[in-house]
Design a protein around this motif. Structure first.
Motif, PDB file in Angstrom:
ATOM      1  N   LEU A 217       0.911  -1.168   0.081  1.00 36.78           N
ATOM      2  CA  LEU A 217       0.061  -0.056   0.062  1.00 36.78           C
ATOM      3  C   LEU A 217       0.945   1.230   0.028  1.00 36.78           C
ATOM      4  O   LEU A 217       1.878   1.495   1.026  1.00 36.78           O
TER       5      LEU A 217
ATOM      6  N   PRO B 186      -1.117   4.967   2.430  1.00 38.56           N
ATOM      7  CA  PRO B 186      -2.441   4.742   2.624  1.00 38.56           C
ATOM      8  C   PRO B 186      -3.090   5.767   3.632  1.00 38.56           C
ATOM      9  O   PRO B 186      -2.482   6.208   4.562  1.00 38.56           O
TER      10      PRO B 186
ATOM     11  N   ASN C 101      -9.530   1.020   5.507  1.00 37.54           N
ATOM     12  CA  ASN C 101      -9.034   0.188   4.565  1.00 37.54           C
ATOM     13  C   ASN C 101      -8.037  -0.880   4.643  1.00 37.54           C
ATOM     14  O   ASN C 101      -7.842  -1.686   4.506  1.00 37.54           O
ATOM     15  N   THR C 102      -6.955  -0.143   5.481  1.00 42.41           N
ATOM     16  CA  THR C 102      -5.743  -0.785   5.908  1.00 42.41           C
ATOM     17  C   THR C 102      -6.111  -1.838   6.876  1.00 42.41           C
ATOM     18  O   THR C 102      -5.432  -2.792   6.664  1.00 42.41           O
TER      19      THR C 102
ATOM     20  N   LEU D 146       2.138  -7.973   4.152  1.00 43.11           N
ATOM     21  CA  LEU D 146       1.603  -6.532   3.804  1.00 43.11           C
ATOM     22  C   LEU D 146       2.670  -5.581   4.153  1.00 43.11           C
ATOM     23  O   LEU D 146       3.351  -5.549   5.078  1.00 43.11           O
TER      24      LEU D 146
ATOM     25  N   LEU E 192       3.594  -1.454   4.218  1.00 44.82           N
ATOM     26  CA  LEU E 192       3.090  -0.218   3.906  1.00 44.82           C
ATOM     27  C   LEU E 192       4.022   1.021   3.611  1.00 44.82           C
ATOM     28  O   LEU E 192       5.342   0.798   4.530  1.00 44.82           O
TER      29      LEU E 192
ATOM     30  N   LEU F 196       2.025   7.394   6.289  1.00 46.95           N
ATOM     31  CA  LEU F 196       0.895   6.746   6.637  1.00 46.95           C
ATOM     32  C   LEU F 196      -0.384   7.984   6.952  1.00 46.95           C
ATOM     33  O   LEU F 196       0.334   8.944   7.215  1.00 46.95           O
TER      34      LEU F 196
ATOM     35  N   THR G 138      -0.539   3.760  13.527  1.00 48.30           N
ATOM     36  CA  THR G 138      -0.764   2.561  13.536  1.00 48.30           C
ATOM     37  C   THR G 138      -1.412   1.971  14.898  1.00 48.30           C
ATOM     38  O   THR G 138      -1.748   0.805  14.893  1.00 48.30           O
TER      39      THR G 138
ATOM     40  N   LEU H 180      -8.023   1.664  12.758  1.00 43.18           N
ATOM     41  CA  LEU H 180      -7.217   0.646  12.015  1.00 43.18           C
ATOM     42  C   LEU H 180      -7.436  -0.761  12.702  1.00 43.18           C
ATOM     43  O   LEU H 180      -7.579  -1.830  12.518  1.00 43.18           O
TER      44      LEU H 180
ATOM     45  N   LYS I 219      -2.454   5.195  -3.251  1.00 39.00           N
ATOM     46  CA  LYS I 219      -3.115   6.105  -2.400  1.00 39.00           C
ATOM     47  C   LYS I 219      -4.867   6.123  -2.914  1.00 39.00           C
ATOM     48  O   LYS I 219      -5.049   6.143  -3.901  1.00 39.00           O
TER      49      LYS I 219
ATOM     50  N   SER J 237     -10.014  -1.734  -0.204  1.00 43.02           N
ATOM     51  CA  SER J 237      -9.625  -3.053   0.415  1.00 43.02           C
ATOM     52  C   SER J 237     -10.480  -4.103  -0.439  1.00 43.02           C
ATOM     53  O   SER J 237     -10.081  -5.364  -0.292  1.00 43.02           O
TER      54      SER J 237
END
Length: 170
Positions: free
Chosen positions: A7, A10, A15-16, A30, A32, A36, A40, A45, A106, A139
């Protein structure tokens, strides 16, 4: 062979989180690419990923060039874009000696146009009615593509029928 969802910057934690849950359920790595658009530690999330975060291998990259520098000659890069000419289902993802990387842009702006112009042969798309929508949900798009790759690979290391269901069939 390992599958990877990547991603680029993102923005939307839900979505993430949903993609992380898909990665957990499919043994997909995954990636990233920073920056971001959320922390996180973001509650949205975490809620979208439920309690699966410890089941996901996550790799962080400082930027797009840093991610690209990690790719080797044995890796296949597939750049997902609604502007691509090739249909995602026309690609052979069953390459046992090659890792498959699926790079998504994005949510608001996709990938940088100069980058896309440098890699036209790696671009794939999911057919959609462009008159009705700008783009499919990120997603959902990631799930569609990773499951096509897994289907072609005969769903490696994934349980196809739960034992309980299997017992009922006997």
């Amino acid at each position: 062979m390992t599958n990877h969802i990547v991603l680029f910057e993102p923005l939307m934690p839900a979505n993430t989180g949903n993609i992380a849950r898909t990665c957990a359920g499919t043994n997909t790595v995954l990636h990233l690419i920073k920056p971001l658009g959320f922390s996180t530690d973001d509650k949205h999330l975490k809620r979208a990923g439920l309690d699966y975060w410890d089941k996901v291998k996550i790799v962080y990259h400082d930027n797009l060039p840093a991610f690209m520098a990690t790719l080797t000659a044995n890796d296949d890069l597939h750049i997902v874009s609604k502007f691509a000419l090739r249909d995602y289902a026309s690609i052979d993802y069953n390459q046992p000696e090659r890792d498959q990387y699926f790079l998504f842009g994005k949510e608001t702006t996709g990938l940088p146009e100069p980058f896309m112009r440098q890699h036209p042969d790696e671009c794939i798309r999911i057919p959609q009615n462009d008159e009705h929508i700008r783009a499919l949900n990120l997603s959902n798009t990631a799930a569609i593509i990773i499951y096509e790759a897994l289907r072609q690979q005969s769903f490696p290391q994934l349980e196809r029928v739960h034992q309980y269901e299997n017992d009922k069939l006997k």
